[in-house]
Scaffold this motif. Sequence first.
Motif, PDB file in Angstrom:
ATOM      1  N   GLU A  49      40.472  30.461  20.055  1.00 45.04           N
ATOM      2  CA  GLU A  49      40.373  31.618  20.963  1.00 45.04           C
ATOM      3  C   GLU A  49      40.202  30.875  22.412  1.00 45.04           C
ATOM      4  N   LEU A  50      39.438  29.834  22.611  1.00 38.76           N
ATOM      5  CA  LEU A  50      39.111  29.153  23.775  1.00 38.76           C
ATOM      6  C   LEU A  50      40.588  28.584  24.225  1.00 38.76           C
ATOM      7  N   VAL A  51      41.082  27.979  23.172  1.00 37.58           N
ATOM      8  CA  VAL A  51      42.191  27.301  23.617  1.00 37.58           C
ATOM      9  C   VAL A  51      43.460  28.151  24.301  1.00 37.58           C
ATOM     10  N   ARG A  52      43.478  29.350  23.974  1.00 35.84           N
ATOM     11  CA  ARG A  52      44.525  30.255  24.137  1.00 35.84           C
ATOM     12  C   ARG A  52      44.232  30.568  25.685  1.00 35.84           C
ATOM     13  N   GLN A  53      42.753  30.485  26.092  1.00 36.68           N
ATOM     14  CA  GLN A  53      42.536  30.792  27.410  1.00 36.68           C
ATOM     15  C   GLN A  53      42.652  29.663  28.752  1.00 36.68           C
ATOM     16  N   ILE A  54      42.938  28.318  28.378  1.00 38.54           N
ATOM     17  CA  ILE A  54      43.586  27.392  29.167  1.00 38.54           C
ATOM     18  C   ILE A  54      44.624  27.915  29.865  1.00 38.54           C
ATOM     19  N   ARG A  58      46.803  23.451  33.597  1.00 39.56           N
ATOM     20  CA  ARG A  58      45.256  23.021  33.348  1.00 39.56           C
ATOM     21  C   ARG A  58      45.105  22.279  32.010  1.00 39.56           C
ATOM     22  N   VAL A  59      44.121  21.343  31.773  1.00 37.75           N
ATOM     23  CA  VAL A  59      44.097  20.940  30.301  1.00 37.75           C
ATOM     24  C   VAL A  59      42.263  20.825  30.023  1.00 37.75           C
ATOM     25  N   THR A  60      41.903  20.782  28.970  1.00 29.45           N
ATOM     26  CA  THR A  60      40.593  20.594  28.594  1.00 29.45           C
ATOM     27  C   THR A  60      40.345  19.626  27.577  1.00 29.45           C
ATOM     28  N   THR A  61      39.312  19.326  26.865  1.00 30.80           N
ATOM     29  CA  THR A  61      39.062  18.282  26.262  1.00 30.80           C
ATOM     30  C   THR A  61      38.339  18.879  24.843  1.00 30.80           C
ATOM     31  N   ASN A  99      41.910  14.228  25.142  1.00 32.29           N
ATOM     32  CA  ASN A  99      40.520  13.528  24.734  1.00 32.29           C
ATOM     33  C   ASN A  99      39.861  13.316  26.249  1.00 32.29           C
ATOM     34  N   SER A 100      38.627  12.951  26.071  1.00 32.67           N
ATOM     35  CA  SER A 100      37.719  13.035  27.400  1.00 32.67           C
ATOM     36  C   SER A 100      38.186  11.740  28.208  1.00 32.67           C
ATOM     37  N   SER A 101      39.193  11.067  27.944  1.00 35.08           N
ATOM     38  CA  SER A 101      39.752   9.877  29.129  1.00 35.08           C
ATOM     39  C   SER A 101      40.968  10.607  29.775  1.00 35.08           C
ATOM     40  N   GLY A 102      41.358  11.873  29.235  1.00 31.11           N
ATOM     41  CA  GLY A 102      42.570  12.250  29.912  1.00 31.11           C
ATOM     42  C   GLY A 102      43.845  11.519  29.178  1.00 31.11           C
ATOM     43  N   ILE A 132      46.934  11.598  31.608  1.00 29.28           N
ATOM     44  CA  ILE A 132      46.942  12.568  32.650  1.00 29.28           C
ATOM     45  C   ILE A 132      46.540  11.875  34.065  1.00 29.28           C
ATOM     46  N   GLN A 133      47.246  12.081  34.825  1.00 35.82           N
ATOM     47  CA  GLN A 133      46.785  11.617  36.225  1.00 35.82           C
ATOM     48  C   GLN A 133      46.109  12.765  36.940  1.00 35.82           C
ATOM     49  N   ASP A 134      45.072  12.297  37.803  1.00 41.28           N
ATOM     50  CA  ASP A 134      44.252  13.332  38.528  1.00 41.28           C
ATOM     51  C   ASP A 134      43.482  14.223  37.527  1.00 41.28           C
ATOM     52  N   PHE A 135      42.888  13.433  36.520  1.00 36.08           N
ATOM     53  CA  PHE A 135      42.396  14.314  35.550  1.00 36.08           C
ATOM     54  C   PHE A 135      41.312  15.216  35.975  1.00 36.08           C
ATOM     55  N   LYS A 136      40.369  14.821  36.647  1.00 29.86           N
ATOM     56  CA  LYS A 136      39.314  15.498  37.309  1.00 29.86           C
ATOM     57  C   LYS A 136      39.709  16.861  37.731  1.00 29.86           C
ATOM     58  N   THR A 137      40.853  16.676  38.499  1.00 32.73           N
ATOM     59  CA  THR A 137      41.489  18.038  39.339  1.00 32.73           C
ATOM     60  C   THR A 137      41.961  19.051  38.343  1.00 32.73           C
ATOM     61  N   VAL A 138      42.875  18.462  37.219  1.00 36.18           N
ATOM     62  CA  VAL A 138      43.541  19.164  36.172  1.00 36.18           C
ATOM     63  C   VAL A 138      42.509  19.756  35.252  1.00 36.18           C
ATOM     64  N   PHE A 139      41.395  19.243  35.123  1.00 34.92           N
ATOM     65  CA  PHE A 139      40.516  19.709  33.918  1.00 34.92           C
ATOM     66  C   PHE A 139      40.027  20.900  34.255  1.00 34.92           C
ATOM     67  N   TRP A 140      39.829  21.676  33.085  1.00 38.02           N
ATOM     68  CA  TRP A 140      39.471  23.070  33.015  1.00 38.02           C
ATOM     69  C   TRP A 140      38.272  23.149  32.095  1.00 38.02           C
ATOM     70  N   ASP A 141      36.973  23.543  32.563  1.00 37.26           N
ATOM     71  CA  ASP A 141      36.104  23.912  31.484  1.00 37.26           C
ATOM     72  C   ASP A 141      35.887  25.044  30.821  1.00 37.26           C
ATOM     73  N   PRO A 142      36.219  25.325  29.828  1.00 40.47           N
ATOM     74  CA  PRO A 142      35.962  26.726  29.010  1.00 40.47           C
ATOM     75  C   PRO A 142      34.668  27.380  29.380  1.00 40.47           C
ATOM     76  N   LYS A 143      33.679  26.410  29.521  1.00 42.66           N
ATOM     77  CA  LYS A 143      32.152  27.022  29.728  1.00 42.66           C
ATOM     78  C   LYS A 143      32.123  27.719  31.086  1.00 42.66           C
ATOM     79  N   SER A 144      32.863  27.190  31.909  1.00 42.41           N
ATOM     80  CA  SER A 144      32.635  28.142  33.112  1.00 42.41           C
ATOM     81  C   SER A 144      34.094  28.487  33.788  1.00 42.41           C
ATOM     82  N   PRO A 145      34.634  29.281  33.122  1.00 41.25           N
ATOM     83  CA  PRO A 145      36.174  29.755  33.316  1.00 41.25           C
ATOM     84  C   PRO A 145      36.223  30.135  34.848  1.00 41.25           C
TER      85      PRO A 145
END
Length: 145
Positions: A49-54, A58-61, A99-102, A132-145
């Motif tokens: 359910e969470l993955v469908r919201q990405i 964007r990507v998440t871990t 994963n957490s390293s992108g 993934i390059q610019d991982f911080k920018t592309v990262f999406w946190d499902p906790k705070s959408p």
Amino acid sequence: MATDADIVHLIMKTYRSKKGLPSLPPAGNRKTGPKEPADTPSFFERIYELVRQIPKGRVTTYGALAEASGLKITARMAGWAMYAADRAQPPIPAHRVVNSSGVLSGKDHFSTPTLMQELLEQEGIVVKKDKIQDFKTVFWDPKSP
DNA sequence: TTGTTGACCGAGT
DNA sequence: AACTCGGCCAACA
């Protein structure tokens, strides 16, 4: 930029037909794995359910999904759930979980060695050496959408 | 029951 | 940047 329909279509290529469920290994490298999501009272569906919201592009871990699920599960368990991602209905954009390293640690579970990267690139994400390059920018946190 | 295996993670070197 | 290492925990053999 691919549409959601394009993406789903590509992902569906990795699916075994629903009726032939027992035939699992997409690339022949699957040893053991989780049972059907329906069998396990499941954090599986919660993760999916969470993955469908990405959002597209964007990507998440695994760890972020585990934490955001609100359940007592670890990143390893989120990865365990993703092991059965090809059986999720409706389909989930599994390529948006790294994963957490992108790093594209799950790429071997797609139908071709390059599919995961291709799907990400179609969404505008730059991938170099499975990372993934610019991982911080592309990262999406499902906790705070 | 025990040991091993992961689409993991963070800290340490 | 590229490694190790200990912790993690459900499923299998």
